[in-house]
Design a protein around this motif. Structure first.
Motif, PDB file in Angstrom:
ATOM      1  N   VAL A   1       0.641  -1.235  -0.101  1.00 12.56           N
ATOM      2  CA  VAL A   1      -0.228  -0.110   0.034  1.00 12.56           C
ATOM      3  C   VAL A   1       0.920   1.187   0.078  1.00 12.56           C
ATOM      4  CG1 VAL A   1      -1.673   1.376   1.245  1.00 12.56           C
ATOM      5  CG2 VAL A   1      -1.896  -1.254   1.167  1.00 12.56           C
ATOM      6  N   TYR A   2       0.674   2.209  -1.029  1.00 13.04           N
ATOM      7  CA  TYR A   2       1.300   3.462  -0.946  1.00 13.04           C
ATOM      8  C   TYR A   2       0.299   4.531  -0.895  1.00 13.04           C
ATOM      9  CZ  TYR A   2       5.054   0.515  -3.526  1.00 13.04           C
ATOM     10  OH  TYR A   2       6.006  -0.409  -3.589  1.00 13.04           O
ATOM     11  N   ALA A   3       0.452   5.136   0.116  1.00 13.54           N
ATOM     12  CA  ALA A   3      -0.488   6.536   0.448  1.00 13.54           C
ATOM     13  C   ALA A   3       0.108   7.622   0.987  1.00 13.54           C
ATOM     14  CB  ALA A   3      -1.459   6.019   1.483  1.00 13.54           C
ATOM     15  N   THR A   4      -0.351   8.672   0.863  1.00 18.98           N
ATOM     16  CA  THR A   4      -0.023  10.111   1.444  1.00 18.98           C
ATOM     17  C   THR A   4      -1.111  10.774   1.639  1.00 18.98           C
ATOM     18  OG1 THR A   4       1.535  11.850   1.278  1.00 18.98           O
ATOM     19  CG2 THR A   4       0.508  11.189  -0.824  1.00 18.98           C
TER      20      THR A   4
ATOM     21  N   VAL B   1      -3.047   0.656  -4.104  1.00 21.25           N
ATOM     22  CA  VAL B   1      -3.040  -0.674  -3.698  1.00 21.25           C
ATOM     23  C   VAL B   1      -2.510  -1.574  -4.709  1.00 21.25           C
ATOM     24  CG1 VAL B   1      -4.283  -2.598  -2.854  1.00 21.25           C
ATOM     25  CG2 VAL B   1      -4.836  -0.263  -2.614  1.00 21.25           C
ATOM     26  N   VAL B   2      -1.308  -2.151  -4.520  1.00 22.43           N
ATOM     27  CA  VAL B   2      -0.426  -2.854  -5.427  1.00 22.43           C
ATOM     28  C   VAL B   2      -0.327  -4.136  -5.159  1.00 22.43           C
ATOM     29  CG1 VAL B   2       1.692  -2.888  -6.597  1.00 22.43           C
ATOM     30  CG2 VAL B   2       0.756  -0.573  -5.868  1.00 22.43           C
ATOM     31  N   CYS B   3      -0.302  -5.091  -6.159  1.00 24.90           N
ATOM     32  CA  CYS B   3      -0.205  -6.669  -5.904  1.00 24.90           C
ATOM     33  C   CYS B   3       1.301  -6.920  -5.665  1.00 24.90           C
ATOM     34  CB  CYS B   3      -0.750  -7.410  -7.194  1.00 24.90           C
ATOM     35  SG  CYS B   3      -0.274  -9.111  -7.101  1.00 24.90           S
ATOM     36  N   ALA B   4       1.544  -7.463  -4.702  1.00 31.62           N
ATOM     37  CA  ALA B   4       3.150  -7.578  -4.190  1.00 31.62           C
ATOM     38  C   ALA B   4       3.772  -8.526  -5.251  1.00 31.62           C
ATOM     39  CB  ALA B   4       3.276  -7.950  -3.001  1.00 31.62           C
ATOM     40  N   ASP B   5       3.036  -9.457  -5.725  1.00 33.27           N
ATOM     41  CA  ASP B   5       3.795 -10.258  -6.810  1.00 33.27           C
ATOM     42  C   ASP B   5       3.996 -10.066  -8.221  1.00 33.27           C
ATOM     43  OD1 ASP B   5       3.778 -12.428  -4.837  1.00 33.27           O
ATOM     44  OD2 ASP B   5       1.982 -13.005  -5.244  1.00 33.27           O
ATOM     45  N   THR B   6       2.878  -9.541  -8.991  1.00 29.78           N
ATOM     46  CA  THR B   6       2.728  -8.933 -10.216  1.00 29.78           C
ATOM     47  C   THR B   6       3.230  -7.596 -10.513  1.00 29.78           C
ATOM     48  OG1 THR B   6       0.322  -8.214 -10.256  1.00 29.78           O
ATOM     49  CG2 THR B   6       0.897 -10.526 -10.855  1.00 29.78           C
ATOM     50  N   ARG B   7       2.930  -6.763  -9.176  1.00 19.95           N
ATOM     51  CA  ARG B   7       3.293  -5.245  -9.353  1.00 19.95           C
ATOM     52  C   ARG B   7       2.212  -4.455  -9.994  1.00 19.95           C
ATOM     53  NH1 ARG B   7       5.604  -4.079  -5.330  1.00 19.95           N
ATOM     54  NH2 ARG B   7       6.386  -2.089  -6.284  1.00 19.95           N
TER      55      ARG B   7
ATOM     56  N   THR C   1       1.460  -1.340 -14.007  1.00 16.02           N
ATOM     57  CA  THR C   1       2.476  -1.642 -12.682  1.00 16.02           C
ATOM     58  C   THR C   1       2.826  -0.422 -11.957  1.00 16.02           C
ATOM     59  OG1 THR C   1       4.579  -1.662 -13.655  1.00 16.02           O
ATOM     60  CG2 THR C   1       3.103  -3.611 -14.039  1.00 16.02           C
ATOM     61  N   LYS C   2       3.167  -0.535 -10.767  1.00 17.69           N
ATOM     62  CA  LYS C   2       3.619   0.476  -9.630  1.00 17.69           C
ATOM     63  C   LYS C   2       4.876   1.133 -10.428  1.00 17.69           C
ATOM     64  CE  LYS C   2       4.045   3.152  -6.106  1.00 17.69           C
ATOM     65  NZ  LYS C   2       5.292   3.773  -6.632  1.00 17.69           N
TER      66      LYS C   2
ATOM     67  N   MET D   1       5.116   8.403  -5.029  1.00 19.45           N
ATOM     68  CA  MET D   1       5.115   7.672  -3.785  1.00 19.45           C
ATOM     69  C   MET D   1       6.264   6.409  -3.974  1.00 19.45           C
ATOM     70  SD  MET D   1       1.404   7.630  -2.215  1.00 19.45           S
ATOM     71  CE  MET D   1       0.480   6.994  -3.970  1.00 19.45           C
ATOM     72  N   LYS D   2       7.378   6.321  -3.570  1.00 21.24           N
ATOM     73  CA  LYS D   2       8.272   5.493  -3.514  1.00 21.24           C
ATOM     74  C   LYS D   2       8.255   4.356  -2.724  1.00 21.24           C
ATOM     75  CE  LYS D   2       9.469   7.789  -7.375  1.00 21.24           C
ATOM     76  NZ  LYS D   2       9.099   7.384  -8.612  1.00 21.24           N
ATOM     77  N   THR D   3       7.916   4.480  -1.438  1.00 27.10           N
ATOM     78  CA  THR D   3       7.859   3.501  -0.419  1.00 27.10           C
ATOM     79  C   THR D   3       6.557   3.102   0.149  1.00 27.10           C
ATOM     80  OG1 THR D   3      10.119   4.495   0.057  1.00 27.10           O
ATOM     81  CG2 THR D   3       9.276   2.919   1.741  1.00 27.10           C
ATOM     82  N   PRO D   4       6.302   1.908   0.235  1.00 24.62           N
ATOM     83  CA  PRO D   4       5.146   1.550   0.708  1.00 24.62           C
ATOM     84  C   PRO D   4       5.013   1.790   2.255  1.00 24.62           C
ATOM     85  CG  PRO D   4       6.519  -0.453   0.406  1.00 24.62           C
ATOM     86  CD  PRO D   4       7.053   0.687  -0.073  1.00 24.62           C
ATOM     87  N   VAL D   5       3.823   2.251   2.586  1.00 23.88           N
ATOM     88  CA  VAL D   5       3.504   2.443   4.025  1.00 23.88           C
ATOM     89  C   VAL D   5       3.206   1.174   4.627  1.00 23.88           C
ATOM     90  CG1 VAL D   5       2.689   4.814   3.504  1.00 23.88           C
ATOM     91  CG2 VAL D   5       1.000   3.189   3.519  1.00 23.88           C
ATOM     92  N   ARG D   6       2.758   0.150   4.197  1.00 24.53           N
ATOM     93  CA  ARG D   6       2.379  -1.040   4.744  1.00 24.53           C
ATOM     94  C   ARG D   6       2.342  -2.246   3.713  1.00 24.53           C
ATOM     95  NH1 ARG D   6      -1.397   2.364   5.795  1.00 24.53           N
ATOM     96  NH2 ARG D   6      -3.439   2.301   4.512  1.00 24.53           N
ATOM     97  N   ARG D   7       2.358  -3.226   4.046  1.00 24.54           N
ATOM     98  CA  ARG D   7       2.385  -4.504   3.466  1.00 24.54           C
ATOM     99  C   ARG D   7       1.514  -5.413   3.922  1.00 24.54           C
ATOM    100  NH1 ARG D   7       7.791  -3.159   2.908  1.00 24.54           N
ATOM    101  NH2 ARG D   7       8.604  -3.097   0.305  1.00 24.54           N
TER     102      ARG D   7
END
Length: 453
Positions: free
Chosen positions: A367-370, A391-397, A425-426, A446-452
């Motif tokens: 999850v990337y959010a600001t 909201v990004v799929c961790a596997d397919t991006r 993709t992201k 937004m480069k860094t996910p706020v949570r996984r």
């Protein structure tokens, strides 16, 4: 067997009108359409169009305040409901005329009458006449419904809000969906004291939790008295003409008006559908297959009467798919996946794809959010906050969902929706250069996910 028409459409809303005029204009089919009320349907006459114009009207007070903060010498008088309402009615009359002319220009026969289905190829109009057709298209739309409770007859619905003789001093809105929340913001902006009851834990059920939480916070910040976990116990007319409302939390309050925004139902009552074999669901919705065909092969349905995705552009797409399938020999399923949506709350919310909660149930995500104060309102001294979220799929991006809470979110999500629909993709978002200074640039920075999860 010969028929009066190749197609008879019941309902003059967006879906029905589009199907009728394309079938007539592009395929040469002989088409008729019956509408018992006004042409244009819910969207044009008592929905999106008048609502959006009311949203515009309600935002000018805040604009005037901001203008002063930016150095303009402004003074804003009172809002004149009568002046606005007369202009609104004239605009709706104009738009209805456009719909009528589009039908006539395509060669469609129009009947200002209620139509019922008699058999697989026959409809009966309210004047008693009958018309036969090779195909019948059900496009009657839906209507707001009131919950069953003491005093419910005292309340109005969204259908009535545009026709009030005067704006109330205060109003109670019951409901937590987008219609309830949009009108809470509109009326609050027009100077009405707004209270909103919703029986659930948070408004805008089904949307992303973080996004709807921010909308709720901002609504409260702007003056809407939002009571969650609260419903109406009963209502009665008080001696002074106001409506006395007893809430489930024990509150007893007097309101000038009470508006129910507690759901809608398809317009299938007394249509003769089940008698001819059309299957109708428990909620009154017409059951159709992927191509809009009912259990009776010659009868199809589009739009809100099917209670699938109740949005005007979707009804139009379904109408077009119907014409492709039935009149152009090109079987076409309407695409109901990844539909961008705007909710014209204040602040606006735009969304496409999966919420964080729904995506989490499908597999690992990032999850990337600001959330931040936008430049324009921050300079004016307001504490408004906006949200940009991917909201990004961790596997397919792949970007599974995009959620925006901000002024102009509806405009932004239309464009973001193209990327999400294409399967971006992201990294595709990251490779896109930011447009600075804008709010929406945060979507690509937004480069860094706020949570996984």
């Amino acid at each position: 067997m010969s028929f009066d028409y190749d197609l008879f459409v019941i309902g003059g809303g967006s879906g029905g009108v589009r199907a009728a005029r394309v079938a007539a204009g592009e395929t040469g089919a002989k088409v008729a359409l019956a509408e018992e009320d006004r042409y244009g349907g819910t969207c044009v006459i008592r929905g999106c169009v008048p609502k959006k114009l009311m949203v515009f009207a309600s935002e000018y007070a805040e604009m005037a305040s901001d203008a002063a903060a930016y150095g303009w010498d402004v003074s804003l008088g009172a809002f004149n409901w009568d002046s606005f309402k007369s202009k609104l009615e004239a605009e709706l009359d104009r738009l209805e005329g456009v719909y009528r002319r589009l039908l006539a220009g395509s060669g469609v026969d129009s009947f200002d009458a209620r139509a019922r289905v008699v058999d697989a190829h026959t409809v009966e109009l309210s004047d008693g006449s009958r018309k036969t057709a090779k195909h019948i298209l059900l496009a009657m739309g839906g209507r707001p419904v009131k919950p069953d409770m003491p005093g419910a007859e005292l309340a109005i619905t969204s259908n009535d809000i545009f026709h009030l003789p005067e704006l109330p001093g205060n109003i109670l809105i019951l409901g937590g969906g987008y219609i309830a929340c949009e009108f809470a913001g509109i009326l609050n902006g027009l100077g009405v004291e707004v209270t909103q009851y919703y029986r659930g834990a948070q408004i805008l059920r089904g949307f992303d939790d973080e996004a709807r939480g921010l909308v709720a916070e901002e609504m409260i910040q702007r003056g809407v008295k939002l009571h969650l976990g609260t419903n109406i116990e009963s209502m009665e007319r008080a001696a002074d003409g106001k409506i006395r409302v007893v809430a489930t939390n024990g509150d007893e309050t007097l309101f000038d008006q009470v508006m129910f925004a507690t759901g809608r139902a398809p317009n299938t009552d007394d249509m003769g559908l089940e008698q001819v074999g059309v299957k109708v669901g428990r909620g009154g919705q017409v059951i159709v297959d992927d191509y809009g065909q009912t259990a009776v092969p010659s009868i199809y349905a589009v739009g809100d009467v099917t209670d699938r995705v109740n949005l005007t552009p979707v009804a139009i797409r379904e109408g077009m798919a119907f014409v492709e399938t039935v009149f152009k020999g090109n079987p076409t399923k309407p695409d109901h996946d990844l539909i961008p949506t705007a909710i014209f709350t204040q602040p606006e919310m735009g969304t496409v794809g999966l919420s964080e909660e729904a995506a989490r149930d499908q597999g690992p995500i990032e999850v990337y959010a600001t959330s931040f104060k936008p430049m324009q309102s921050s300079f004016a001294g307001r504490s408004d906050r906006v949200l940009m979220k991917l909201v990004v799929c961790a596997d397919t991006r792949r970007v599974l969902g995009c959620h925006i809470v901000a002024p102009g979110a509806g405009e932004m999500i239309q464009l973001a929706g193209i990327a999400v629909k294409m399967g971006a993709t992201k990294e595709d978002f990251d490779r896109t250069v930011a447009v600075h200074p804008t709010m929406s640039e945060e979507i690509v920075t937004m480069k860094t996910p706020v949570r996984r999860a």
